[in-house]
Design a protein around this motif. Sequence first.
Motif, short mmCIF file in Angstrom:
data_model
loop_
_atom_site.label_atom_id
_atom_site.label_comp_id
_atom_site.label_asym_id
_atom_site.label_seq_id
_atom_site.Cartn_x
_atom_site.Cartn_y
_atom_site.Cartn_z
N GLY A 143 0.78 -1.23 0.00
CA GLY A 143 0.00 0.00 0.00
C GLY A 143 0.81 1.27 0.00
N VAL A 144 2.12 1.16 -0.15
CA VAL A 144 2.96 2.36 -0.21
C VAL A 144 2.75 3.08 -1.54
CG1 VAL A 144 5.32 3.24 -0.07
CG2 VAL A 144 4.63 1.27 1.32
N ILE A 145 2.63 2.33 -2.61
CA ILE A 145 2.25 2.84 -3.94
C ILE A 145 0.87 2.30 -4.26
CG2 ILE A 145 2.78 2.79 -6.40
CD1 ILE A 145 5.69 2.56 -5.77
N LEU A 146 0.01 3.13 -4.83
CA LEU A 146 -1.32 2.69 -5.22
C LEU A 146 -1.36 2.35 -6.71
CD1 LEU A 146 -3.57 5.22 -3.25
CD2 LEU A 146 -2.82 2.93 -2.58
N PRO A 147 -2.17 1.37 -7.12
CA PRO A 147 -2.20 0.95 -8.53
C PRO A 147 -2.53 2.07 -9.50
CG PRO A 147 -3.39 -0.60 -7.14
CD PRO A 147 -3.07 0.57 -6.28
N GLU A 148 -3.23 3.10 -9.05
CA GLU A 148 -3.66 4.15 -9.96
C GLU A 148 -2.50 4.94 -10.56
OE1 GLU A 148 -5.24 7.79 -7.39
OE2 GLU A 148 -5.84 5.85 -6.56
N VAL A 149 -1.28 4.79 -10.04
CA VAL A 149 -0.15 5.53 -10.61
C VAL A 149 0.10 5.12 -12.06
CG1 VAL A 149 0.96 5.84 -8.36
CG2 VAL A 149 1.64 3.91 -9.81
N THR A 150 -0.37 3.93 -12.46
CA THR A 150 -0.17 3.50 -13.85
C THR A 150 -0.96 4.37 -14.83
OG1 THR A 150 -1.96 1.88 -13.67
CG2 THR A 150 0.28 1.13 -13.18
N GLY A 151 -1.98 5.06 -14.33
CA GLY A 151 -2.77 5.92 -15.20
C GLY A 151 -2.45 7.39 -15.07
N PHE A 152 -1.42 7.73 -14.30
CA PHE A 152 -1.04 9.13 -14.12
C PHE A 152 -0.58 9.75 -15.43
CE2 PHE A 152 0.21 9.35 -9.30
CZ PHE A 152 -1.11 9.11 -8.97
N GLY A 153 -0.90 11.02 -15.62
CA GLY A 153 -0.27 11.79 -16.67
C GLY A 153 1.11 12.25 -16.23
N SER A 154 1.79 12.97 -17.08
CA SER A 154 3.20 13.29 -16.81
C SER A 154 3.39 14.17 -15.58
CB SER A 154 3.83 13.95 -18.03
OG SER A 154 3.12 15.13 -18.38
N ASP A 155 2.41 15.00 -15.22
CA ASP A 155 2.58 15.93 -14.11
C ASP A 155 1.80 15.54 -12.86
OD1 ASP A 155 4.23 17.71 -15.58
OD2 ASP A 155 2.45 18.55 -16.54
N ARG A 156 1.05 14.46 -12.91
CA ARG A 156 0.13 14.15 -11.83
C ARG A 156 0.85 13.87 -10.50
NH1 ARG A 156 -4.48 15.23 -9.46
NH2 ARG A 156 -5.51 13.43 -8.51
N ALA A 157 1.95 13.14 -10.52
CA ALA A 157 2.62 12.78 -9.27
C ALA A 157 3.14 14.01 -8.54
CB ALA A 157 3.77 11.81 -9.55
N VAL A 158 3.83 14.88 -9.24
CA VAL A 158 4.40 16.07 -8.59
C VAL A 158 3.29 17.04 -8.19
CG1 VAL A 158 4.80 17.40 -10.71
CG2 VAL A 158 6.27 17.75 -8.73
N GLU A 159 2.19 17.04 -8.92
CA GLU A 159 1.04 17.88 -8.56
C GLU A 159 0.46 17.42 -7.22
OE1 GLU A 159 -3.30 19.22 -10.42
OE2 GLU A 159 -2.19 17.53 -11.26
N VAL A 199 4.28 -4.21 -14.21
CA VAL A 199 4.55 -4.62 -12.83
C VAL A 199 3.57 -3.95 -11.86
CG1 VAL A 199 6.23 -4.49 -10.95
CG2 VAL A 199 6.96 -5.18 -13.24
N LEU A 200 3.35 -2.64 -12.02
CA LEU A 200 2.51 -1.92 -11.07
C LEU A 200 1.01 -2.15 -11.29
CD1 LEU A 200 4.44 1.46 -10.78
CD2 LEU A 200 4.45 -0.48 -9.20
N SER A 201 0.65 -2.70 -12.44
CA SER A 201 -0.74 -3.09 -12.67
C SER A 201 -0.96 -4.56 -12.36
CB SER A 201 -1.14 -2.82 -14.12
OG SER A 201 -0.40 -3.65 -15.00
N ARG A 202 0.11 -5.25 -11.95
CA ARG A 202 0.09 -6.69 -11.66
C ARG A 202 -0.25 -7.53 -12.90
NH1 ARG A 202 -2.45 -4.70 -6.80
NH2 ARG A 202 -1.09 -5.00 -5.00
#
Length: 459
Positions: free
Chosen positions: A278-294, A432-435
């Motif tokens: 649960g440290v990383i959530l599966p939804e990161v596979t659908g992030f756009g290029s700026d979503r994480a830093v936002e 990997v992150l989508s299993r």
Amino acid sequence: MEPTPLYRQLKARLREEIAAGVYGLDGRLPTEHELCERYGLSRTPVTRALAELAEEGVIVRHRRRGTFVNPAFEQARPTLRVLGADETWAAVMREAAGDSLSLEVVRPSLGELHEVFLSSIAAGEGPDLVVLDSVWVAEFAGFLWPLNELDPDWVSHEHDADFLPSFAKAHRFGDAVMAVQAPSDVAGLWYRRDRVPVPPRTWEELHELGKRLAFDRPPGRHVLVMPGGLRAAETTTYALAAFLASNGATVMSQDSVVLDSPAAVGTMRFLRTLLDDGVILPEVTGFGSDRAVELLARGEADLCVGASDLAGWAGEPIDHIGEEFGFAPMPRGPHGRAAVLCGGMAYAIPRQARHPHLAMRMLQAVLAPDQLVRHCLETGQLPPRLSALRRIAEVSPFHAETGERLEHSVLRPPSPVYALVSARLQAMCEDVLSRRRLPEEAVTRAADMISAITSLPLP
């Protein structure tokens, strides 16, 4: 037929150079003495050539200041066509251009930039100056103008002497310098100081910290975010390559694809473990290029794997960023050491440029140390010149800290087919992150496909 007088030959040559923008931006011509030395002439023909050009309104001569292109001379103000994806560099170019020339700026999105540039070259309509991802230089090298042909003195005395060696080497092909690095960033681990007082130094510490933060995480909040799939395109490769580097894993050597290694498999297993806990959530596979830093900037994530140019998203001056956020190298894995990945854009001049000498002057103006310092203080990026790095470190603790890591950073794998290699790495991360695939399977599959793309063998 009598030979053309020397002063007329020089006059015609100077007119051609003025029309081509050779004396771009400030419009200053060489002195009479310099012209005599450059063309092996006595002072008489040089003086007459300049006098006639002044009478015709092509140049203006100022006592003690020198000789300049007349701004009213229409041929001396060509339009410079510029292609690139970011408004920040476009603003810098407009400032450097001033009233001396007009700019025709095309700004596709970063995701579209590669295709737009490729299409313009294929159509024979390449721009005068392009700001492209630095890892594309190898792909387009055959279509670019060697900068040491346009201005060998600048390349020798400024580029080779003052730009960071890793950048200078990356853009040199044989004896030719095909591009110059623009302001850059390093990929590492961002953290919110209110949630993470001390950054983790090892994967084990990162794992334990992540589990602890995940335990009491409120709904909708992330612990660790990173671009994790194909949708985020190159930002996914950037983050993943930093993770791989921290465990001593690489993608390619000069003569083979070396991705399928215990270090790379171990990296992808670690990412899967962070996902499972649960440290990383599966939804990161659908992030756009700026979503994480936002998400990090908005206080909706505690940690972020990303580039060092957070200032734009945080909405704060760069000198305030360090009060709320910390930035550290990627924690070391069992096979590696703490690492940062360096990258960014590069300036290049296509062979199809209508005004290559003017483009070279523009390139030099936007890469002047003072200009780099001003630009990087606004964006949080790092100047690629040693002299500018020293200056900015004196006034910005953030740049002083991150700049120290530039000389020891790793670069993304250069390749003439980099865009295809990068897409395979993005797919591996998403698998990997989508299993969708086990880490071992995903790494082997990516290595096989990169080998097929590059024609490099597996070890």
